[in-house]
Each structure stands twice: as C-alpha cells, then as structure tokens.
Write a protein that holds these residues in place. Structure first.
Motif, mmCIF file in Angstrom:
data_model
loop_
_atom_site.group_PDB
_atom_site.id
_atom_site.type_symbol
_atom_site.label_atom_id
_atom_site.label_comp_id
_atom_site.label_asym_id
_atom_site.label_seq_id
_atom_site.Cartn_x
_atom_site.Cartn_y
_atom_site.Cartn_z
ATOM 1 N N ARG A 120 20.998 13.315 2.185
ATOM 2 C CA ARG A 120 20.338 12.725 3.351
ATOM 3 C C ARG A 120 18.897 12.317 3.063
ATOM 4 N NH1 ARG A 120 17.414 16.890 5.884
ATOM 5 N NH2 ARG A 120 18.044 19.006 5.322
ATOM 6 N N ILE A 121 18.251 13.027 2.116
ATOM 7 C CA ILE A 121 16.855 12.730 1.824
ATOM 8 C C ILE A 121 16.708 11.413 1.078
ATOM 9 C CG2 ILE A 121 14.908 13.497 0.438
ATOM 10 C CD1 ILE A 121 15.267 14.863 3.199
ATOM 11 N N LEU A 122 17.695 11.028 0.279
ATOM 12 C CA LEU A 122 17.602 9.778 -0.476
ATOM 13 C C LEU A 122 17.476 8.567 0.435
ATOM 14 C CD1 LEU A 122 20.121 10.266 -3.425
ATOM 15 C CD2 LEU A 122 17.641 10.391 -3.470
ATOM 16 N N ASN A 123 17.863 8.705 1.712
ATOM 17 C CA ASN A 123 17.733 7.593 2.652
ATOM 18 C C ASN A 123 16.274 7.223 2.908
ATOM 19 O OD1 ASN A 123 20.576 6.977 3.947
ATOM 20 N ND2 ASN A 123 20.456 9.191 3.714
ATOM 21 N N MET A 124 15.341 8.145 2.638
ATOM 22 C CA MET A 124 13.934 7.880 2.906
ATOM 23 C C MET A 124 13.229 7.194 1.743
ATOM 24 S SD MET A 124 12.444 11.090 5.114
ATOM 25 C CE MET A 124 12.885 12.425 4.026
ATOM 26 N N ALA A 125 13.873 7.152 0.570
ATOM 27 C CA ALA A 125 13.192 6.672 -0.630
ATOM 28 C C ALA A 125 13.695 5.295 -1.050
ATOM 29 C CB ALA A 125 13.375 7.670 -1.763
ATOM 30 N N ASP A 126 12.822 4.544 -1.729
ATOM 31 C CA ASP A 126 13.199 3.265 -2.334
ATOM 32 C C ASP A 126 13.550 3.425 -3.801
ATOM 33 O OD1 ASP A 126 12.661 1.407 -0.066
ATOM 34 O OD2 ASP A 126 10.635 2.180 -0.303
ATOM 35 N N ASP A 138 0.800 -1.222 0.000
ATOM 36 C CA ASP A 138 0.000 0.000 0.000
ATOM 37 C C ASP A 138 0.832 1.271 0.000
ATOM 38 O OD1 ASP A 138 0.972 -0.625 2.534
ATOM 39 O OD2 ASP A 138 -0.650 0.426 3.555
ATOM 40 N N ILE A 139 2.168 1.163 -0.129
ATOM 41 C CA ILE A 139 3.026 2.347 -0.029
ATOM 42 C C ILE A 139 4.131 2.277 -1.076
ATOM 43 C CG2 ILE A 139 4.789 3.488 1.401
ATOM 44 C CD1 ILE A 139 3.130 3.086 3.791
ATOM 45 N N ARG A 140 4.487 3.444 -1.636
ATOM 46 C CA ARG A 140 5.694 3.614 -2.435
ATOM 47 C C ARG A 140 6.392 4.883 -1.933
ATOM 48 N NH1 ARG A 140 3.479 -0.394 -3.664
ATOM 49 N NH2 ARG A 140 3.173 -1.317 -5.741
ATOM 50 N N ASN A 141 7.702 4.824 -1.817
ATOM 51 C CA ASN A 141 8.493 5.978 -1.387
ATOM 52 C C ASN A 141 9.449 6.364 -2.510
ATOM 53 O OD1 ASN A 141 7.395 5.936 1.303
ATOM 54 N ND2 ASN A 141 8.750 4.218 1.763
ATOM 55 N N ILE A 142 9.304 7.589 -3.026
ATOM 56 C CA ILE A 142 10.117 8.006 -4.173
ATOM 57 C C ILE A 142 10.602 9.437 -3.976
ATOM 58 C CG2 ILE A 142 8.167 8.874 -5.540
ATOM 59 C CD1 ILE A 142 9.607 7.573 -7.994
#
Length: 687
Positions: free
Chosen positions: A170-176, A93-97
């Motif tokens: 640092r923000i790229l750590n939150m995304a897949d 139910d989730i995508r992180n981009i």
C-alpha cells in the motif's frame, strides 16, 4: 540480438518523452554455470565465452549497467513537448521515493544517515516503536522528508520482513520511484524478490543501491549480476533493466556511483541520483481533489490521522471534504481540522498542501486505508488498495486458565475489549482479517505469518491484555477450475555454514521441501540453499534450525504460490509435551527426578496448574507428571542426601518461540507477565 534498438518514444500523461537507445534483450538467460563469476573478470571476456546470442544480449545489458555505475551513464529522458493536456505539470520541487529491501539490508540506517546529512540536528531513528528497537527490524511503514538543493525528497521507509508485505504494497502507491537496497554480501534475498515484483507491477522507476560495501565479505560485482538476473526473471522490460547503480555504506554515511573502491565523503552521490532518476510528480491543476488514504495513525488529542499522497487539488485547514471507497461507495462528509507535512521524520503543521506532496491530516472518524478523499462537488474516487490474501490463521479467546486475571497489570480481559482491539488493528493493517471464532468469546484472526501475529500479541500484552491463542493454522483455498484444495507454498532461503549443510537438507526432506538452488554464501565456507516448501511445514522451522546448527543458520521465506494440498496430517512438532496433573508450586525434588525425561520450561517454586505444559518430552508421546510433589519427610538419612545437585536452567521462551513450538492440541496463555502453554483438553472452558 546483437544489435541495438532504435530510440523509442513514450507517451506519459500529456507528455512526449524520448529515451536513449537500449539493447533489445530476450527474457531468457544463460545457465548459472555460464554466468560471469564475481571475481573481477571483464564483462567482455564473459560475453565472448557464452555460446548463444541470448547470453551475448544479457552480457551487453550487464555491461551497460556496469557503465552506469562508472559514471558513463546516458542522459535521462528528455522532455520534448506538451501534448493534449496542457494542465498537466511536473513539480520540480518534490521527489517521492520509497526505500524497499529484504529485512536487515540497511533501509532504516541509510534513511537516518540521509536525514543527518541533510541538516537534521538531532536524528531520531525511524524505528521509533519499542518493539522495532528491541528486535532491530522495521514493522510499520513511516514517512520522512529531507531537503537537498532546494528540493524536498519525501522518503517512505518500508518493512523488510515478508510477514509485513501488506505495508509495502500500500505504501508504494505514494511513491514515484523506489530505492532498492541490496546487501553487498548477501545479494538478493526472498523479500527482495517480493518488493521488486510489487514495484515493477506498479511501473515504478528503480534505483539499485548496493549497501554495506564496507563489509569484509562484500562482493558487489556478483550482487549486481544477480540483481540484474532478478529483474529479468520478474519480467522487467529493457527500460527497467537499465537501472542506475549506487554503492553505499549507510552505517558510515558514504556513497559512490564510480564503484565500491571510490566512496565519496558523504551520501551526495546517492542524493544526486535520486534527484536525477526519480520521476517528478505529475499533477493536473484542473482536476478535482483526490487523495488515497495509504496509512493511518492515531493521536489521543486529535484522533485518527490520515496519511497519503495528494494526487490532485489541494488541502487546506478547515476545508470540507468527502470520503469514498471505490466507485460504488457512499460519499461521507468531513472537514480538515489539522494539516501536516513531513520534515525529517516529524510532522510539521501547515496551512495548505498542494498536489504531488505527501501529507497527513485529522478530522475524520470513520475512515479506513483505501478510502479516497474527494471533492464534494465533483467526487472522483481512486481504485482502492488491494493486497495479497492472508495465509495463516489463529484463534484469539478469553483466558480460561485457573490463573486468569490475577495480575494487576491485566486490565483488559473481556471478549468485548479483545474484539475492539483486534478491529482497530485490522483498520490500520490491510493484511489482517478478523472473523467470529468457534465460540462467542473467541475471534479468528488471519495474517501473513506467525511473526506478524506474534507482533500483534506482544503489543496487546504490553497494553494490559490477557487472552489465549490457538496454534497457527495454514489457510487452504479451492481451485475454481478443478475444485481441489490448494495450500500456500513458500520460497525459503537458508544461509548456513557448509558443515551444517546435511542438517538443513535432512530437516527439509522431513518437511517435504524441494531444493531449487545451492550457491556459495558471502562468508567463506558458507552456503545459501533455496527450497520450495508448503507453508504449513515451515512453522517452527527457524527455531529447529537454530537448535541443530548452534544458532548459525539464518532462514528467510516469502510466499511463492498456491499449490496442490496433499491432505496429509499436520503435526507441528515431532516430540511430545510434559504436562502436570496438579495445581501448585513446582518443586526441586520433582524437577530433579524427571530431568532424564526431557527439558523443562519451569523452575522450582513457580506456580503451575493442571493441564499446563511444563516441558518437552524426549519421546514422541506426551507425559503427564506431578511436578508439585515434595520429598517425603522421614528420620532416615539417605547416603546421598548431602550431595549438592544443580538443576539446569529452565528454557526461556518468547512469544515467537512458543508459536513455533506449540502443537495443534495446545493453546498459549498470553498475559502481561508469564507466558504459559496448556493442553486444550485439560483446561476447563476451552473447546
């Protein structure tokens, strides 16, 4: 090389995946003259003209990328079985981009269009900061989320300018996965190379979006080829080079995977590609609480707000948690007082957040970016965030000019207040460093570039701060092997009309720049010139290019590497300053008399003080004048006394202009009102 490799098996954490066969291609590339021109000729014809097997392999992989853009894409990796970790699950139910791109390639515009088409009634721009709206650039990374086909897509909008690269790292750590935007006319630019390198280093899945295909100068075929070349130059493997391609116009809110000529009515093709290609978050249901703090915000009512992606466990309101920095860090206790998740670009209160989602919470006072939220019973910290080191430094000091603290808007003028503000900035910006300065009332601040430091100064003056800053200074380091000094080098790209090609080459030669490539620009009779040049020689260069090309040259740069320092003297400007030797009001009479000596930054009746820089001299030497002198009163009427004289307007200078103009022996006085430049030696109390 001409063959195709067999299907390969990949081991994700506890998961066996089978990927389709991909061409096996060397990381060597054909010369630029042998590459296919973006004129619509077929890939097959281009491949046949290449004489080497390497070029044939590149052509084969290019053909595959183009086929994906024409909806002939191979199926995504298939899940076969779960292996030794039955507790590892995927959240459907989730995508992180994260959206990454060069500055002004349309990240924020596209994000706003996605939110509008996914049901946001009144779209608020992601660039909510006042400076972002004024300058038209993204300065701070921001979170948003949209719901599409019952799936929540967390979107992180990142800055595009190289000076704010710390935000991207640092923000790229939150995304897949990452959505790489490339302008359909300009193609990959220096910051495109930087953000792509960071994404590949972290193993993120890349979706390439060729944006602004509605521009008259659009050349998407050429852009796709050069983007593929960039993947190869950065050492991307075959799987990464097999990137999906989407064509879009963020301004019009349309997209297509079939090609730029077949744009659909909305951004549905882009959203479908994100759902299909972005990896689903993998979470371990039995692992203890883990969350890396990737961003910080502040609210006057709830205090510091921590933002990050929940790796494992869950967060609830009122929960007792621990905070650690690295494996050797001390466990600090705290509790969650408020908890939010993201809907569109708003934070919405929620009671529980589960692993895999991006959230924000309050309740901690002593927390910094890079800390890990852990379970008090089983603390397992994550590796802290590391960003590249600063390359430029400036000294912030208390204002010592005769006009210090005279404005009612100047409410923060002491060293204690300046220090507290700089320390607060360093907590939320990992690319900044602060250390003691040359005196007890000064502080040395290090950053990625003059734009980053200029943004900080502009924010401070709007908050009521008054201070002085020294000229930008490039940082040096020592080679651990040879002991020699090293300095940072920049990769500079200049987009300029062909008529001004000689001007750019002349200025670059003066500054020691070495030209690497020359390509035709997106607009007719324009060129894109790329150079390698020491960072210290780029200070003030954008302003110089704007002056000598009538405002037509666009310069962008990106840190390249550390190279040998030649030990040459650093002079930031090739012309001297005009200073005043008296304090008072500038007069029409004096300015008119000295017009032939240079250009002026002041106008009649403007207050000046001794030692202030009031203009730019025509020659290399400095000139000291009395700009406050008035015409002598007499009863003798001159023949020309009745003539009407019109003075040219004064040169208007912003903080960015002053930072690019000032020399090493000058300081800039920053106040909520005027900005003034002065000579260090002539201002009492300055060192």
């Amino acid at each position: 090389m001409s063959g195709v490799s067999q299907p390969m098996a990949f081991l994700a954490p506890g998961v066996l995946e089978v990927t389709p066969a991909v061409p096996s291609v060397s990381r060597s590339y054909a010369p630029l003259s042998e590459r296919r021109a973006g004129d619509g000729s077929s890939n097959a014809a281009w491949a046949m003209s290449a004489s080497s097997a390497i070029a044939a392999g590149v052509a084969a992989l290019r053909r595959r990328s183009l086929r994906r853009a024409q909806r002939q894409r191979l199926p995504a990796p298939l899940r076969v079985a779960t292996l030794d970790k039955p507790d590892v699950m995927e959240r459907e139910d989730i995508r992180n981009i994260a959206i990454i791109a060069h500055v002004d390639h349309g990240k924020t515009t596209l994000t706003n269009a996605l939110m509008k088409q996914c049901g946001m009634e009144k779209v608020k721009s992601m660039d909510s900061d006042q400076l972002e709206q004024e300058r038209g650039i993204t300065i701070l990374a921001k979170n948003a989320a949209v719901n599409y086909k019952g799936i929540k897509i967390n979107i992180v909008d990142t800055p595009g300018h190289a000076d704010f690269g710390g935000e991207v790292e640092r923000i790229l750590n939150m995304a897949d996965g990452c959505l790489l935007l490339v302008d359909a006319a300009e193609g990959p630019m220096p910051q495109t190379k930087f953000v792509l390198r960071q994404a590949l280093k972290l193993g993120k899945r890349i979706i390439v979006c060729i944006n602004k295909v509605d521009k008259p100068a659009s050349r998407p075929d050429w852009v796709l080829d050069t983007t593929f070349d960039l993947f190869g130059c950065l050492g991307a493997d075959d799987e990464a080079c097999d990137f999906p391609v989407v064509y879009a116009s963020g301004f019009k809110g349309v997209a297509s995977v079939d090609g730029p000529e077949d744009l659909k009515e909305d951004l549905t093709p882009l959203l479908d590609t994100i759902l299909e290609e972005t990896p689903k978050p993998k979470v371990d249901s039995q692992a203890p609480l883990q969350m890396l703090v990737s961003n910080l915000d502040y609210d006057d009512y709830v205090g510091r707000i921590c933002i990050g992606r929940l790796i494992s466990g869950e967060l609830t309101v009122g929960q007792e948690i621990g905070i650690m920095y690295g494996e050797d860090g001390e466990v600090r206790k705290g509790s969650v007082t408020k908890l939010w998740h993201f809907e569109n670009n708003d934070r919405v209160p929620i009671d529980v957040v589960k692993a895999g989602d991006i959230c924000a919470f309050s309740g901690l006072t002593e927390v910094t970016i890079g800390d890990t939220v852990v379970d008090l019973d089983d603390p397992k910290p994550l590796p802290p965030i590391k960003v590249e080191e600063p390359t430029v430094a400036m000294e912030f000091a208390v204002n010592k000019s005769p006009f210090a603290a005279q404005l009612k808007e100047s409410t923060k003028v002491t060293a204690v207040q300046i220090k507290a503000r700089l320390e607060k900035e360093c907590l939320t910006n990992l690319a900044l460093r602060m250390e003691p300065g040359s005196s007890s009332e000064s502080f040395r601040v290090k950053g990625r570039g003059t734009l980053q430091l200029g943004i900080l100064m502009e924010n401070m003056r709007r908050e009521g701060f008054e201070f002085m800053v020294s000229a930008p200074e490039v940082l040096l380091r020592e080679d651990p092997d040879t002991g020699k000094k090293l300095e940072p080098y920049e990769e500079v790209a200049v987009d300029v009309p062909s008529d001004y090609q000689g001007v750019i080459l002349e200025e670059m030669q003066k500054k020691g720049g070495v030209m690497k490539t020359m390509e035709s620009g997106a607009v007719e009779n324009s060129l894109i010139l790329s150079f390698e040049i020491p960072t210290r020689n780029t200070i003030g260069m954008p302003g110089k290019f704007m002056q000598r090309t009538s405002g037509t040259a666009v310069m962008s740069s990106q840190f390249s590497h550390w190279g040998a320092f030649d030990g040459g003297a650093i002079r930031l400007r090739d012309k001297g300053s005009i200073t005043t030797g008296a304090t008072g009001k500038a007069t029409f009479y004096s300015i008119n008399n000295f017009q032939q000596r240079g250009t002026f930054f002041v106008e009649p009746a403007e207050e000046v003080y001794a030692g202030q820089v009031i203009g730019l001299h025509n020659k290399e030497t400095d000139l000291n004048v009395n700009i406050t002198k008035e015409k002598a009163v007499s009863n003798v009427r001159a023949a020309s006394s009745s003539a009407t004289v019109a003075l040219p307007p004064k040169v208007q200078m912003s903080i960015d202009d002053w930072l690019g103009h000032m020399d090493t022996d000058e300081v800039l006085e920053v106040t909520p009102g005027p900005l003034r430049l002065a000579k260090k030696a002539q201002v009492k109390g300055l060192k």
